[in-house]
Write a protein that holds these residues in place. Structure first.
Motif, short mmCIF file in Angstrom:
data_model
loop_
_atom_site.label_atom_id
_atom_site.label_comp_id
_atom_site.label_asym_id
_atom_site.label_seq_id
_atom_site.Cartn_x
_atom_site.Cartn_y
_atom_site.Cartn_z
N GLN A 1 -47.47 3.87 34.17
CA GLN A 1 -46.59 4.46 35.17
C GLN A 1 -45.67 5.53 34.56
N GLN A 2 -45.27 5.33 33.33
CA GLN A 2 -44.42 6.31 32.65
C GLN A 2 -45.15 7.66 32.52
N TYR A 3 -46.42 7.60 32.12
CA TYR A 3 -47.22 8.83 31.98
C TYR A 3 -47.49 9.47 33.34
N LEU A 4 -47.70 8.61 34.33
CA LEU A 4 -47.94 9.14 35.68
C LEU A 4 -46.70 9.86 36.20
N ASN A 5 -45.53 9.27 36.02
CA ASN A 5 -44.28 9.91 36.44
C ASN A 5 -44.05 11.24 35.69
N SER A 6 -44.36 11.23 34.40
CA SER A 6 -44.20 12.46 33.61
C SER A 6 -45.14 13.56 34.13
N PHE A 7 -46.34 13.14 34.52
CA PHE A 7 -47.31 14.11 35.07
C PHE A 7 -46.77 14.75 36.35
N PHE A 8 -46.30 13.93 37.30
CA PHE A 8 -45.80 14.47 38.57
C PHE A 8 -44.53 15.31 38.38
N ALA A 9 -43.75 14.99 37.34
CA ALA A 9 -42.55 15.78 37.07
C ALA A 9 -42.90 17.19 36.60
N LYS A 10 -44.05 17.33 35.99
CA LYS A 10 -44.46 18.62 35.45
C LYS A 10 -45.44 19.37 36.35
#
Length: 476
Positions: free
Chosen positions: A203-212
């Protein structure tokens, strides 16, 4: 279950934007990436056509101009769907790079002749991947990953992910995240692989993806029916750093704050793109000014050289012309005439008058007066021993009056006598002393200049060297 899919508008089919970044890459950003598309290259290899299907777009994003090898990119509608048109300045090949998580297609143009061995193998593998030839694509991407060719590792991870080899996919995507921060699709790829592996950090990587990523809050990809060869399943050469999780955690704390992060990221990207464009613009401007300067210098040197050649030729021609004129002006006749420029007439009282050849006829008629006709006739008879009437009949010159004829005959007879006296006079009798020379001249009735000329001529005739020099100079 393989993917976590949370679609916002799964049926939407829009093109968000088109862009050129860097100079050889055209990027088309969709709300949902097309699963199928077709492409072809024009005969002159300067136009690329990509039919993406039935997509809509706004007028304000339908065209984009480039400063590099790509002239421009623009969108058109046809009966078969929306076509992405890419025009290049020169003949180029191309490959299409598919980024399914960020819903982007990147069209990269290049020249096959200028590729390194690794780049050529990478482009070949991309073509195989696009055409679904996964065995060939996997082999090329795998060997390139062993050479630490970073772009190949992302597609190696995609093949692992599509073929459900999640452990190898997670390793490949983690390697890309650590070595290529611009590839945000690796974040989404890793989150999908980690979720299917049961790891809690996905989930951390997924959130980072959507933030960018300026995209919808869902991820999507397709599954392929492909079993990789075991030879290509060892990914131990992809060495990972241990502490990259904290970096991902700092990128995003929750999806609630993702919009703010996206806004900040957009500003940063726009500033970076502006700086890149300005830098590229200044570089091209520098090259253009340099080329213009070199051209001006070349034209100036060429003009100066031509002017110098013309000036030298003009000076040479003028010198040659003047030399010929000077040479042609020196001849024996002119020199002899110079000595005959003046004639002298001696009257009965020994007075001398100079008569110019060009005006002798006119002046003689004025000099000789009627009162002196008788004296002239008497002098002529004494000199010649003939009556004046006989002489008049023999030497009448048409158009000349009697006075002038008598004067001319008198002068002629005097010259004959002087010539005879000079010829009879021996050179040895001509004194060098000027006073004695004047006495001899007066006694014989011969001008002093005539005696000096006689002596000089005799001296020259005896001097063979001077005669030879005169002969060479005057051609006589």
């Amino acid at each position: 279950m393989i993917f976590c899919i949370v679609p916002d508008s799964i049926n939407a089919k829009d093109i968000f934007s088109i862009d050129i970044n860097p100079l050889n890459r055209a990027i088309i950003h969709f709300d949902t990436i097309p699963l199928k598309y077709s492409s072809n290259l024009s005969d002159d290899k300067k136009r690329i056509y990509i039919n993406v299907g039935n997509y809509t777009f706004k007028d304000n994003i339908k065209q984009k101009s480039g400063l590099g090898i790509i002239n421009d990119i623009y969108l058109t509608k046809s009966d078969s769907g929306t076509v992405v048109n890419i025009r290049t300045k020169e003949k180029r090949g191309y490959t299409i790079v598919n980024y399914p998580f960020s819903s982007r297609l990147a069209v990269e143009v290049f020249s096959w002749e200028n590729l390194t061995k690794e780049e050529e193998a990478y482009r070949t593998a991309l073509l195989a991947f696009e055409d679904g030839i996964y065995t060939e694509a996997l082999r090329e991407f795998y060997f390139l990953s062993k050479k630490n060719y970073i772009p190949s590792v992302y597609f190696l991870g995609m093949i692992y992910l599509k073929s459900k080899n999640f452990s190898q996919a997670a390793t490949a995507f983690r390697f890309v995240i650590q070595n290529d921060s611009n590839n945000i699709d690796a974040l989404a790829g890793y989150s999908v692989a980690a979720m299917n592996l049961g790891e809690n950090n996905y989930q951390q990587y997924l959130n980072s993806f959507f933030a960018k990523c300026n995209c919808n809050n869902y991820i999507n990809s397709e599954i392929i029916d492909f079993v990789p060869d075991s030879t290509f399943m060892d990914v131990s050469h992809l060495v990972l750093n241990i502490a990259d999780t904290s970096k991902v955690q700092n990128d995003s704390t929750s999806l609630a704050n993702s919009e703010l992060k996206i806004h900040t990221t957009k500003i940063s990207k726009n500033q970076k793109n502006t700086i890149n464009v300005l830098g590229e613009l200044y570089t091209y401007l520098f090259y253009i000014l340099g080329a213009i300067g070199i051209l001006i210098l070349y034209l100036y040197l060429k003009w100066r050289n031509q002017k110098s050649i013309k000036l030298k030729s003009k000076i040479k021609n003028e010198f040659t012309s003047e030399l010929k004129t000077a040479q042609s002006g020196i001849n024996s006749a002119q020199i002899i005439n110079a000595y005959k420029k003046q004639e002298y007439i001696k009257t009965d009282n020994d007075s001398m008058k100079t008569v110019d050849e060009g005006s002798s006829n006119e002046k003689s008629s004025n000099i000789v007066s009627d009162e002196k006709i008788i004296k002239l006739e008497s002098i002529i008879e004494n000199i010649t021993g003939k009556p004046v009437s006989v002489i008049k009949n023999q030497a009448t010159i048409p158009g000349v009056n009697a006075k002038l004829e008598l004067a001319m005959h008198l002068a002629d007879e005097q010259r004959k006598i002087k010539a005879q006296n000079i010829d009879a006079l021996k050179t040895s009798l001509i004194p060098n002393d000027k006073k004695k020379l004047a006495e001899v001249s007066k006694k014989l009735g011969i001008e002093k200049g005539g005696l000096e000329t006689k002596a000089a001529l005799e001296k020259i005739l005896k001097d063979k060297d001077k005669l030879k020099k005169l002969n060479d100079k005057f051609g006589i």
